[in-house]
Design an enzyme around this catalytic site. Structure first.
Site, PDB file in Angstrom:
ATOM      1  N   ASP A   1       0.817  -1.222   0.000  1.00 25.54           N
ATOM      2  CA  ASP A   1       0.000   0.000   0.000  1.00 25.54           C
ATOM      3  C   ASP A   1       0.845   1.265   0.000  1.00 25.54           C
ATOM      4  OD1 ASP A   1      -2.319  -1.619   0.224  1.00 25.54           O
ATOM      5  OD2 ASP A   1      -1.968  -1.776   2.374  1.00 25.54           O
ATOM      6  N   GLU A   2       2.014   1.206  -0.608  1.00 24.11           N
ATOM      7  CA  GLU A   2       2.887   2.381  -0.656  1.00 24.11           C
ATOM      8  C   GLU A   2       2.506   3.323  -1.797  1.00 24.11           C
ATOM      9  OE1 GLU A   2       4.068  -0.739  -1.008  1.00 24.11           O
ATOM     10  OE2 GLU A   2       5.365  -1.205   0.691  1.00 24.11           O
ATOM     11  N   GLY A   3       1.581   2.887  -2.628  1.00 26.07           N
ATOM     12  CA  GLY A   3       1.205   3.700  -3.790  1.00 26.07           C
ATOM     13  C   GLY A   3       1.911   3.180  -5.036  1.00 26.07           C
ATOM     14  N   LYS A   4       2.120   1.876  -5.075  1.00 26.04           N
ATOM     15  CA  LYS A   4       2.822   1.287  -6.229  1.00 26.04           C
ATOM     16  C   LYS A   4       2.035   1.445  -7.515  1.00 26.04           C
ATOM     17  CE  LYS A   4       3.296  -2.755  -4.399  1.00 26.04           C
ATOM     18  NZ  LYS A   4       2.841  -2.389  -3.040  1.00 26.04           N
TER      19      LYS A   4
ATOM     20  N   LYS B   1       0.157   3.819  -8.667  1.00 27.84           N
ATOM     21  CA  LYS B   1       0.402   5.101  -9.332  1.00 27.84           C
ATOM     22  C   LYS B   1       1.832   5.155  -9.906  1.00 27.84           C
ATOM     23  CE  LYS B   1       1.662   9.735  -8.613  1.00 27.84           C
ATOM     24  NZ  LYS B   1       1.483  11.062  -8.083  1.00 27.84           N
TER      25      LYS B   1
ATOM     26  N   ASN C   1      -4.847 -10.560  -3.999  1.00 25.57           N
ATOM     27  CA  ASN C   1      -4.703  -9.862  -2.709  1.00 25.57           C
ATOM     28  C   ASN C   1      -4.163  -8.453  -2.907  1.00 25.57           C
ATOM     29  OD1 ASN C   1      -2.275 -10.950  -3.589  1.00 25.57           O
ATOM     30  ND2 ASN C   1      -1.549 -11.563  -1.579  1.00 25.57           N
TER      31      ASN C   1
ATOM     32  N   GLY D   1      -3.958  -4.676  -4.436  1.00 25.82           N
ATOM     33  CA  GLY D   1      -4.972  -3.712  -4.859  1.00 25.82           C
ATOM     34  C   GLY D   1      -4.241  -2.462  -5.302  1.00 25.82           C
ATOM     35  N   HIS D   2      -4.024  -2.340  -6.591  1.00 26.05           N
ATOM     36  CA  HIS D   2      -3.275  -1.185  -7.101  1.00 26.05           C
ATOM     37  C   HIS D   2      -4.257  -0.134  -7.618  1.00 26.05           C
ATOM     38  CE1 HIS D   2       0.615  -3.719  -7.631  1.00 26.05           C
ATOM     39  NE2 HIS D   2       0.327  -3.429  -6.390  1.00 26.05           N
ATOM     40  N   THR D   3      -4.234   1.016  -6.946  1.00 27.01           N
ATOM     41  CA  THR D   3      -5.169   2.072  -7.305  1.00 27.01           C
ATOM     42  C   THR D   3      -4.477   3.068  -8.224  1.00 27.01           C
ATOM     43  OG1 THR D   3      -6.096   1.827  -5.101  1.00 27.01           O
ATOM     44  CG2 THR D   3      -6.745   3.797  -6.324  1.00 27.01           C
TER      45      THR D   3
ATOM     46  N   ARG E   1       2.937 -29.652  -4.597  1.00 22.23           N
ATOM     47  CA  ARG E   1       2.925 -30.309  -5.920  1.00 22.23           C
ATOM     48  C   ARG E   1       1.584 -30.961  -6.272  1.00 22.23           C
ATOM     49  NH1 ARG E   1       8.154 -33.134  -3.996  1.00 22.23           N
ATOM     50  NH2 ARG E   1       6.842 -32.909  -2.169  1.00 22.23           N
TER      51      ARG E   1
ATOM     52  N   GLN F   1       2.191  -6.163  -2.956  1.00 16.83           N
ATOM     53  CA  GLN F   1       2.454  -6.153  -1.508  1.00 16.83           C
ATOM     54  C   GLN F   1       3.769  -5.408  -1.225  1.00 16.83           C
ATOM     55  OE1 GLN F   1       1.596  -9.634  -2.771  1.00 16.83           O
ATOM     56  NE2 GLN F   1      -0.426  -8.782  -2.652  1.00 16.83           N
TER      57      GLN F   1
ATOM     58  N   THR G   1       2.620 -12.487   3.564  1.00 15.29           N
ATOM     59  CA  THR G   1       1.871 -13.174   2.517  1.00 15.29           C
ATOM     60  C   THR G   1       2.693 -14.410   2.113  1.00 15.29           C
ATOM     61  OG1 THR G   1       0.614 -12.878   0.479  1.00 15.29           O
ATOM     62  CG2 THR G   1       2.786 -11.790   0.570  1.00 15.29           C
TER      63      THR G   1
ATOM     64  N   ARG H   1      -6.248   0.967   7.436  1.00 16.52           N
ATOM     65  CA  ARG H   1      -4.831   0.626   7.595  1.00 16.52           C
ATOM     66  C   ARG H   1      -4.321   1.235   8.897  1.00 16.52           C
ATOM     67  NH1 ARG H   1      -3.860   2.844   1.644  1.00 16.52           N
ATOM     68  NH2 ARG H   1      -4.613   1.055   0.467  1.00 16.52           N
TER      69      ARG H   1
HETATM   70  P1  IMP Z   1      -2.783 -12.783   2.151  1.00 15.70           P
HETATM   71  O1  IMP Z   1      -1.786 -12.284   1.172  1.00 15.70           O
HETATM   72  O2  IMP Z   1      -4.201 -12.555   1.738  1.00 15.70           O
HETATM   73  O3  IMP Z   1      -2.527 -14.195   2.562  1.00 15.70           O
HETATM   74  O4  IMP Z   1      -2.615 -11.917   3.505  1.00 15.70           O
HETATM   75  C1  IMP Z   1      -1.428 -11.974   4.298  1.00 15.70           C
HETATM   76  C2  IMP Z   1      -1.103 -10.615   4.888  1.00 15.70           C
HETATM   77  O5  IMP Z   1      -0.679  -9.750   3.851  1.00 15.70           O
HETATM   78  C3  IMP Z   1      -2.285  -9.919   5.556  1.00 15.70           C
HETATM   79  O6  IMP Z   1      -1.804  -9.168   6.649  1.00 15.70           O
HETATM   80  C4  IMP Z   1      -2.784  -8.972   4.486  1.00 15.70           C
HETATM   81  O7  IMP Z   1      -3.461  -7.869   5.031  1.00 15.70           O
HETATM   82  C5  IMP Z   1      -1.488  -8.576   3.835  1.00 15.70           C
HETATM   83  N1  IMP Z   1      -1.630  -8.163   2.435  1.00 15.70           N
HETATM   84  C6  IMP Z   1      -1.863  -8.952   1.381  1.00 15.70           C
HETATM   85  N2  IMP Z   1      -1.909  -8.241   0.246  1.00 15.70           N
HETATM   86  C7  IMP Z   1      -1.681  -6.969   0.590  1.00 15.70           C
HETATM   87  C8  IMP Z   1      -1.559  -5.759  -0.159  1.00 15.70           C
HETATM   88  O8  IMP Z   1      -1.659  -5.710  -1.387  1.00 15.70           O
HETATM   89  N3  IMP Z   1      -1.307  -4.637   0.577  1.00 15.70           N
HETATM   90  C9  IMP Z   1      -1.139  -4.668   1.907  1.00 15.70           C
HETATM   91  N4  IMP Z   1      -1.231  -5.779   2.644  1.00 15.70           N
HETATM   92  C10 IMP Z   1      -1.497  -6.923   1.991  1.00 15.70           C
END
Ligand code: IMP
Length: 422
Positions: free
Chosen positions: A13-16, A18, A38, A40-42, A142, A224, A239, A305
């Site tokens: 969530d550093e703003g990647k 953009k 997982n 989420g790039h805004t 596997r 991430q 993750t 957050r």
């Molecule tokens: P998972 O990737 O869904 O298994 O989650 C593992 C951990 O990584 C959790 O704390 C999530 O909130 C965090 N996480 C996963 N994807 C992101 C992301 O894109 N941004 C920030 N935190 C993330």
């Protein structure tokens, strides 16, 4: 020719989104190498806001080709939803979006298992419930299903049947629920969806090789952040993939000798979603101020957050682990209005002061931050486009961060044009 990696330098969530969108205007090819839906790039372009989970943010740049590497766990539901949004917005994806046949597929049971497992475990990770951990688990065990496997129906049927048998046994023994997953339902549901995907499948390592041979520019897009890396992050609160630059080679099939530089995307303060240690976390009005002004809500889960001051130990660690050669410093405008800004420069652990970050959650949980204090600024800097016009205290703050790595881009707002090249 530039071959660079853009990596999240903190907890994601550093703003990647953009920054990758900006950098991709100079790239011929953008490739994602790990993670799944997982992420989420805004990206904000004029009055339109795009949130991409599966498709590389590079796709928003019409001249850029995008690819999903083998290291990604492929969520076909998200992929198809995003394709629809993009195509409705007039963004063409044919022949400019590719998917590795060797990426593992996130199946519906992975999401259910993610949820069920999180429910029973003591040290809850706070996952996104996108099935990430269980999909990577199958890959390592596997028994995973790869994109190439779904293209061969006989093979797919046999692996899917066997997987469902195994998942049902696990589910029954853990939760007492019989025949949780049905082959017929899952198979029927995914067949139509797979037919949409077929035309995007192409060997990504070969595409990269072609681009390298033609001296074209390539950008590897991380998802991430460094501290969520399965090896280098705050285990177990991480993750399930290698989010760091090291993941690029295994996650795409490019050789390390081909990579020229690594840009670290670093927020001017720190945030984290999900559980786990966070030494410089704020529980006071300043934390609330950053959260509100920075709109710190998870793009994938909508969860608030956690917010805290900039942590120089994390920054140094991230530069070392990723080989970061320059930084894109984001959301510095959010700090405006604070009288003083603290920066974490050490961790007090029992009677010692630690100066290096260490990825050990139970130690970090016992650490207290040691701060240095810098002067804040009152000016709104979101309309400034020239580095020299920034207030002196902003430049001093940036100078402080530059002790760790040179700053290449300063982002002062979510829009494409709210960027200063230093
Ligand atoms: P998972 O990737 O869904 O298994 O989650 C593992 C951990 O990584 C959790 O704390 C999530 O909130 C965090 N996480 C996963 N994807 C992101 C992301 O894109 N941004 C920030 N935190 C993330």
């Amino acid at each position: 020719m530039s071959v660079r990696i853009a990596v999240g330098a903190q907890w994601g969530d550093e703003g990647k989104g953009k920054i990758i969108d900006l950098l991709s205007s100079g790239a011929d090819l953008v490739v994602r190498y790990q993670g799944g839906a997982n992420a989420g790039h805004t990206v904000k372009i004029n009055d339109k806001k795009f949130i991409l989970h599966m498709i590389p943010s590079g796709v928003l740049n019409k001249k850029t080709v995008s690819a999903i590497g083998n290291g990604v766990v492929f969520d076909y539901e998200s992929f198809i939803n995003e394709l629809t949004v993009l195509n409705n917005e007039g963004i063409d994806t044919e022949e400019r979006l590719f998917l590795s046949p060797y990426a593992h597929v996130v199946m519906p049971y992975h999401k259910e298992i993610d949820r069920a497992f999180e429910k029973v475990r003591k040290n809850k990770i706070g996952t996104t419930f996108k099935g990430i951990g269980p999909a990577y688990q199958d890959k390592i065990s596997r028994c995973g299903i790869r994109v190439v496997d779904i293209l061969d129906d006989d093979y797919f049927v046999s692996v899917l049947k066997n997987n469902i048998e195994m998942k049902n046994l696990t589910f029954e023994s853990m939760y007492g629920e019989k025949n949780k997953f049905s082959f017929d339902e899952i198979y029927k549901d995914c067949l139509d969806k797979f037919s949409i995907i077929r035309k995007y499948v192409k060997d990504v390592s070969l595409i990269i090789d072609e681009y390298l041979k033609q001296n074209k520019s390539i950008l590897f897009e991380g998802a991430q952040g460094t501290l969520l890396d399965i090896d280098h992050g705050t285990y177990p609160y991480v993750t399930s993939s290698n989010t760091t630059s090291g993941g690029v080679c295994t996650g795409t099939g490019v050789s390390p000798t081909k990579i020229n530089s690594v840009i670290g995307v670093m927020k001017a303060y720190t945030t984290r979603v999900g559980n786990g240690p966070f030494v410089s976390e704020l529980f006071d009005d300043t934390g609330k101020y950053l959260s509100e002004k920075g709109h710190e809500v998870g793009a994938t889960t909508g969860r608030p957050r956690r917010c805290g001051y900039f942590d120089a130990l994390i920054a140094r660690y991230s530069v070392r682990i990723n080989g970061i050669s320059s930084l894109a410093l984001t959301k510095i405008d959010v700090l405006g209005g604070l009288d003083k800004i603290k920066v974490c420069v050490g961790y007090k652990y029992n009677d010692q002061i630690l100066r290096e970050f260490l990825p050990v959650s139970n130690v970090l949980e016992k650490c207290e931050p040691v701060y240095e204090e810098l002067e804040g600024w009152k000016e709104d800097i979101s309309e400034i486009r020239n580095y020299n016009e920034l207030p002196e205290n902003v430049k001093k703050y940036i100078g402080y961060i530059e002790k760790v790595s040179p700053v290449e881009i300063v982002s002062v707002g979510p829009e494409r044009n709210q960027s200063i090249y230093k």
